[in-house]
Every structure is written in C-alpha cells, then in structure tokens.
Design an enzyme around this catalytic site. Structure first.
Site, mmCIF file in Angstrom:
data_model
loop_
_atom_site.group_PDB
_atom_site.id
_atom_site.type_symbol
_atom_site.label_atom_id
_atom_site.label_comp_id
_atom_site.label_asym_id
_atom_site.label_seq_id
_atom_site.Cartn_x
_atom_site.Cartn_y
_atom_site.Cartn_z
ATOM 1 N N SER A 129 0.860 -1.188 0.000
ATOM 2 C CA SER A 129 0.000 0.000 0.000
ATOM 3 C C SER A 129 0.888 1.227 0.000
ATOM 4 O O SER A 129 2.026 1.176 0.469
ATOM 5 C CB SER A 129 -0.875 0.000 1.266
ATOM 6 O OG SER A 129 -1.482 1.255 1.458
ATOM 7 N N TYR A 153 -1.640 -0.784 10.445
ATOM 8 C CA TYR A 153 -1.722 -0.991 8.985
ATOM 9 C C TYR A 153 -0.466 -0.462 8.284
ATOM 10 O O TYR A 153 0.146 -1.157 7.469
ATOM 11 C CB TYR A 153 -2.977 -0.301 8.443
ATOM 12 C CG TYR A 153 -3.263 -0.617 6.989
ATOM 13 C CD1 TYR A 153 -3.824 -1.840 6.629
ATOM 14 C CD2 TYR A 153 -2.979 0.292 5.976
ATOM 15 C CE1 TYR A 153 -4.092 -2.142 5.295
ATOM 16 C CE2 TYR A 153 -3.243 -0.001 4.649
ATOM 17 C CZ TYR A 153 -3.802 -1.214 4.309
ATOM 18 O OH TYR A 153 -4.058 -1.515 2.995
HETATM 19 P P1 NDP Z 1 -11.416 -6.591 0.688
HETATM 20 O O1 NDP Z 1 -11.800 -6.487 2.119
HETATM 21 O O2 NDP Z 1 -12.365 -6.148 -0.350
HETATM 22 O O3 NDP Z 1 -10.960 -8.094 0.367
HETATM 23 C C1 NDP Z 1 -10.053 -8.741 1.192
HETATM 24 C C2 NDP Z 1 -9.864 -10.168 0.736
HETATM 25 O O4 NDP Z 1 -8.945 -10.812 1.632
HETATM 26 C C3 NDP Z 1 -11.150 -10.974 0.758
HETATM 27 O O5 NDP Z 1 -11.113 -11.941 -0.266
HETATM 28 C C4 NDP Z 1 -11.093 -11.656 2.117
HETATM 29 O O6 NDP Z 1 -11.886 -12.816 2.111
HETATM 30 C C5 NDP Z 1 -9.594 -11.949 2.222
HETATM 31 N N1 NDP Z 1 -9.102 -12.100 3.590
HETATM 32 C C6 NDP Z 1 -9.122 -11.193 4.595
HETATM 33 N N2 NDP Z 1 -8.601 -11.731 5.709
HETATM 34 C C7 NDP Z 1 -8.236 -13.005 5.399
HETATM 35 C C8 NDP Z 1 -7.669 -14.074 6.113
HETATM 36 N N3 NDP Z 1 -7.351 -13.975 7.420
HETATM 37 N N4 NDP Z 1 -7.426 -15.235 5.479
HETATM 38 C C9 NDP Z 1 -7.742 -15.375 4.165
HETATM 39 N N5 NDP Z 1 -8.299 -14.407 3.425
HETATM 40 C C10 NDP Z 1 -8.536 -13.241 4.046
HETATM 41 O O7 NDP Z 1 -10.026 -5.786 0.595
HETATM 42 P P2 NDP Z 1 -9.310 -5.067 -0.641
HETATM 43 O O8 NDP Z 1 -9.619 -5.789 -1.886
HETATM 44 O O9 NDP Z 1 -9.571 -3.628 -0.543
HETATM 45 O O10 NDP Z 1 -7.775 -5.271 -0.244
HETATM 46 C C11 NDP Z 1 -6.953 -6.283 -0.813
HETATM 47 C C12 NDP Z 1 -5.494 -5.958 -0.490
HETATM 48 O O11 NDP Z 1 -5.156 -4.679 -1.042
HETATM 49 C C13 NDP Z 1 -5.198 -5.849 1.014
HETATM 50 O O12 NDP Z 1 -3.944 -6.406 1.290
HETATM 51 C C14 NDP Z 1 -5.195 -4.346 1.256
HETATM 52 O O13 NDP Z 1 -4.410 -3.997 2.372
HETATM 53 C C15 NDP Z 1 -4.585 -3.862 -0.039
HETATM 54 N N6 NDP Z 1 -4.878 -2.469 -0.339
HETATM 55 C C16 NDP Z 1 -6.168 -2.016 -0.421
HETATM 56 C C17 NDP Z 1 -6.444 -0.695 -0.699
HETATM 57 C C18 NDP Z 1 -7.825 -0.153 -0.754
HETATM 58 O O14 NDP Z 1 -7.975 1.079 -0.731
HETATM 59 N N7 NDP Z 1 -8.864 -0.975 -0.852
HETATM 60 C C19 NDP Z 1 -5.344 0.261 -0.925
HETATM 61 C C20 NDP Z 1 -4.022 -0.318 -0.807
HETATM 62 C C21 NDP Z 1 -3.810 -1.623 -0.541
HETATM 63 P P3 NDP Z 1 -12.611 -13.377 3.448
HETATM 64 O O15 NDP Z 1 -13.094 -12.191 4.225
HETATM 65 O O16 NDP Z 1 -13.681 -14.281 2.963
HETATM 66 O O17 NDP Z 1 -11.530 -14.140 4.170
#
Ligand code: NDP
Length: 253
Positions: free
Chosen positions: A145, A158
């Site tokens: 990020s 974070y």
């Molecule tokens: P979402 O919350 O939309 O999706 C997160 C995904 O990760 C889901 O598929 C969720 O599935 C999975 N997940 C979360 N925790 C776990 C776990 N313990 N084990 C397995 N799977 C897990 O998040 P984003 O798409 O926004 O974010 C994706 C990545 O991008 C992250 O690493 C985030 O930090 C990074 N990011 C996001 C930004 C943003 O503005 N959105 C900006 C910069 C970076 P489930 O809950 O079913 O486990």
C-alpha cells in the site's frame, strides 16, 4: 484488458481472491488463460467468484483457508498444487485494516493486522518458494500500500504492516534471486472496496484523500491488476525487489 500471452497455462495462487482487488487480479489472470486458485475464509464468496473465473478459464479453483492459520497455509498450497500441478505465481493479497487512534489499539488489534497482512505474506512466500525452487522459476507479488511509504492518522498497525511488506519484498528478492524467483510488490492508493467502504462515509476523510492524489481520483482495482500482470509476465524478468506505486502521485507530493 491487458494481454500477456506468456501467462497462458501458468498456475497462480491469489490469497484473498474472492473479493475486491484480489478478485479483479484473479479475473485478470483467468482472462489471460492462467490456471487460478483463489483463497479466502468465506466459502460462499469463493464459490461465486470461481464461477465467474471459470467463464474465462474452466481451470480455476478455490481453497477455503485463513492465512493467519499455519495449518490452513499448508493445506492451501498442497491443494493449489494438487489442482494445478505446479505453482508459478503467488499473489499475497489477503489483508485487512483496523482504523483506530494509536492510543486505543489493543494487542489483539495489532496482532490481527500484522498477522493477516505481514506474517501471512512471509509464510505464504516461504511455502511458495519451496515449490518454485523445484522449477527454478517463480514470481511472488505482494499487495502492499502507499501506506507502507507514508504515515496516516489512525493506521499505526496498517502502515507498519505495509512498510514491513515492502522491506520483506526487498529481502526475499535478494535471497531468492539465486532460485530465479522474482519478488515484487504493488502499492496502491485508496480504492473503494469492502475494506475501505466505512472510511468513505466520513466526508472529511474523503475530501482529504482526493486532495492528496494529484490525479484527482481514486484508483480502480484494474489499475492494480495491470501492475500485477506485468510483474507476473516474463516482460518484467529483470525486475525484482521493486515496489510499483499505483497511487495517482500521492507519494510523489
Ligand atoms: P477486501 O476487504 O475487499 O478483500 C479482502 C480479501 O482478503 C477478501 O477476499 C477476504 O476474504 C480476504 N481475507 C481477509 N482476511 C483473510 C484471512 N485472514 N485469510 C484469508 N483471506 C482473508 O479488501 P481489498 O480488496 O480492498 O484489499 C486487498 C489488499 O489490497 C489488502 O492487502 C489491502 O491492504 C490492499 N490495499 C487495499 C487498498 C484499498 O484502498 N482498498 C489500498 C491499498 C492496498 P474473506 O473475508 O472471505 O476471508
């Protein structure tokens, strides 16, 4: 759609591939005819996303796994390799954020963020590398990020986790270069997903974010997918230890 013909038949594991950015990345690979395995905790989301992926490539699968659980990580890689026969690319995308003033952050909050974002990226990479060394080839891409480069209010855990991910990327790139494994990261700015939806209910926050992005808008998941596909392709074979910022210029200010 970005097309990289060399991704055809490659086997890719995208953690957190059921929703948000991870889902878009998984779709990008499936559209390039890669064999995609997605993981996440919620089985219904995984099933729904795999149905979408299979419209582009029938050879797509899911594994229900929590990346903070070492036994689940073990299972995830075993099943991914069983499904696809090999592992060429890992995308460490699963992540979460807990937004709280630093004075209120509990040990549980800290561990949850660091375990999900950073510890999992290390142990998933370690597991992937064991398969990739057998092929003397591999690509690992960490979804970090912009918050790994800058600080921001209420995001102590974070920002620490994402800064750690950028350092982890460099270290693993150096150590695993001898196995022909490229390790890189992508550092996006804000994107509207489930992870950020409540943040954007705060008008002051939204205004501040837009002011900090010279391009004047939020990123789209496809902006991240483009960078991930580039880093997964042979076109980037001499790029390793790098973090590509997809932040509309936020960190250039
Ligand atoms: P979402 O919350 O939309 O999706 C997160 C995904 O990760 C889901 O598929 C969720 O599935 C999975 N997940 C979360 N925790 C776990 C776990 N313990 N084990 C397995 N799977 C897990 O998040 P984003 O798409 O926004 O974010 C994706 C990545 O991008 C992250 O690493 C985030 O930090 C990074 N990011 C996001 C930004 C943003 O503005 N959105 C900006 C910069 C970076 P489930 O809950 O079913 O486990």
């Amino acid at each position: 759609m970005t097309h990289f013909s060399d991704l055809q038949n490659k086997s890719v594991l995208v953690t957190g591939g059921s929703k948000g950015i991870g889902k878009d990345i998984a779709l990008g690979f499936a559209k390039n005819q890669a064999n995609v395995i997605i993981s996440g905790r919620n089985e219904t989301s995984l099933q729904d996303t795999v149905q979408e992926l299979r419209k582009h490539n029938p050879s797509c699968y899911y594994v229900q796994a929590d990346v903070t659980n070492m036994e689940d990580i073990e299972k995830m890689f075993r099943m991914a390799v069983d499904y696809a026969g090999r592992l060429d690319i890992l995308v460490n995308n699963a992540g979460l954020n807990i937004t709280k003033p630093a004075l209120d952050v509990t040990e549980e909050d800290w561990d949850q963020v660091l375990d999900t974002n950073l510890k999992s990226a290390f142990f998933c990479s370690q597991k992937a590398a064991k398969y990739m060394t057998e092929n003397n080839a591999g690509k690992i891409i960490n979804i970090a990020s912009q918050m790994g480069f800058v600080g921001y209010w209420d995001r102590a855990a974070y920002c620490s986790s994402k800064g750690g991910m950028i350092q982890l990327t460099k270290t693993l790139a150096i150590e695993w270069a001898k196995y022909n494994i490229n390790v890189n990261a992508v550092a996006p700015t804000y994107i509207k997903t489930e992870l950020t939806s409540t943040m954007f209910e705060d008008e002051e926050f939204e205004k501040d974010v837009y002011q900090r992005i010279p391009l004047g808008k939020l990123a789209d998941p496809s902006d991240v997918t483009g960078a991930v596909l580039y880093l997964s392709s042979t076109i980037s074979k001499f790029v390793t230890g790098e973090t590509i910022k997809v932040d509309g210029g936020w960190t250039a200010l």
